[in-house]
Design an enzyme around this catalytic site. Structure first.
Site, PDB file in Angstrom:
ATOM      1  CG  ASP A   1       7.836  -3.428   9.122  1.00 33.87           C
ATOM      2  OD1 ASP A   1       7.847  -4.130   8.591  1.00 33.87           O
ATOM      3  OD2 ASP A   1       7.762  -2.545   9.822  1.00 33.87           O
TER       4      ASP A   1
ATOM      5  CB  THR B   1      -2.931   7.116  -1.021  1.00 35.06           C
ATOM      6  OG1 THR B   1      -2.165   6.040  -2.181  1.00 35.06           O
ATOM      7  CG2 THR B   1      -1.805   8.941  -2.185  1.00 35.06           C
TER       8      THR B   1
ATOM      9  NE  ARG C   1      -0.743   0.005   4.990  1.00 35.05           N
ATOM     10  CZ  ARG C   1      -1.423   0.502   6.303  1.00 35.05           C
ATOM     11  NH1 ARG C   1      -2.515   0.755   5.777  1.00 35.05           N
ATOM     12  NH2 ARG C   1      -1.073   0.304   7.158  1.00 35.05           N
TER      13      ARG C   1
HETATM   14  N1  URA Z   1      -0.873  -3.431   7.735  1.00 33.37           N
HETATM   15  C1  URA Z   1      -0.325  -4.314   9.134  1.00 33.37           C
HETATM   16  O1  URA Z   1       0.382  -5.061   8.914  1.00 33.37           O
HETATM   17  N2  URA Z   1      -0.457  -3.864  10.088  1.00 33.37           N
HETATM   18  C2  URA Z   1      -1.804  -3.112  10.565  1.00 33.37           C
HETATM   19  O2  URA Z   1      -2.288  -2.543  11.827  1.00 33.37           O
HETATM   20  C3  URA Z   1      -2.825  -2.555   9.318  1.00 33.37           C
HETATM   21  C4  URA Z   1      -1.974  -2.836   8.236  1.00 33.37           C
END
Ligand code: URA
Length: 212
Positions: free
Chosen positions: A206, A107, A103
């Site tokens: 992560d 945006t 993403r």
């Molecule tokens: N993606 C994630 O890894 N954590 C979130 O809280 C939202 C999107």
């Protein structure tokens, strides 16, 4: 979209450890796999099967086996990879396709940067793996991507979902003729202004693989 929220103490127990910021990556990966296997049990309740004649040591009988074409499991890179092993443990004969989506942090819109999927998904049941249903943008794009190629039954499996994301996916796919189902471990309180699920578990990619 049909929504199934897991209501199971063992799933809630494992989710609690997954959420805890003290949980290290190896433990996080193991818990994510275990959770997916439990969620996959519910998600595959309507997996397509066909009759299968066998003989037991006592008598002939007819059971069932997974129908062809086999289900297609589609982890959304990167974080969905952390769910693949747990899914394949339950559905070892499934095929696997990959969809790379990320993403735009400003945006919050989803960008498709890679795909490795059969061109023709006619008659395929597809299982999308993505740990977090946050804004829902990625999931809407992934579902449309598979439906455009002919998938005729789509289930998304997520560990957590935000209420706003569920509403967005439901609204955005209103015109879709393909049945869509969501199976999630829990629905949390809300999204924060950075698009993170609250209380959530932070950035799933992560926590699985470290920060890149
Ligand atoms: N993606 C994630 O890894 N954590 C979130 O809280 C939202 C999107």
């Amino acid at each position: 979209m049909r929504v199934h929220i897991a209501d199971h103490q063992l799933i809630s127990h494992k989710l609690t450890y997954l959420r805890d910021k003290r949980t290290d990556s190896p433990t996080f990966r193991r818990l994510a796999e275990e959770l997916v296997t439990l969620l996959a049990y519910e998600a595959t309740r309507d997996v397509r099967v066909e009759p299968f004649a066998i003989e037991t040591p006592v008598a002939p009988t007819t059971g069932i086996k997974l129908a062809n074409p086999k289900p297609l499991v589609v982890p959304i890179l990167r974080a969905g990879l952390g769910m693949l092993e747990g899914m394949m443990r339950l559905l070892p004969s499934a095929e696997v396709g990959f969809l790379g989506m990320m993403r735009n942090e400003e945006t919050l819109e989803a960008i498709t940067y890679a795909n490795r999927l059969p061109e023709d998904l006619s008659g395929r049941q597809c299982y999308i793996l993505d740990p977090m249903l946050a804004t829902g943008g990625t999931l809407v794009d992934a579902i449309r991507y598979l439906a455009d190629r002919g998938a005729d039954d789509i289930t998304a499996i997520t560990l957590l979902a935000a209420p706003e994301g569920i509403v967005h996916v439901t609204d955005a796919l209103k015109d879709l003729k393909v049945p869509v189902q969501l199976v999630t471990g829990a629905v949390d309180e809300r999204l924060n202004d950075r698009g993170y699920i609250v209380p959530g578990l932070g950035d799933a990619g992560d926590r699985l693989y470290g920060v890149v």
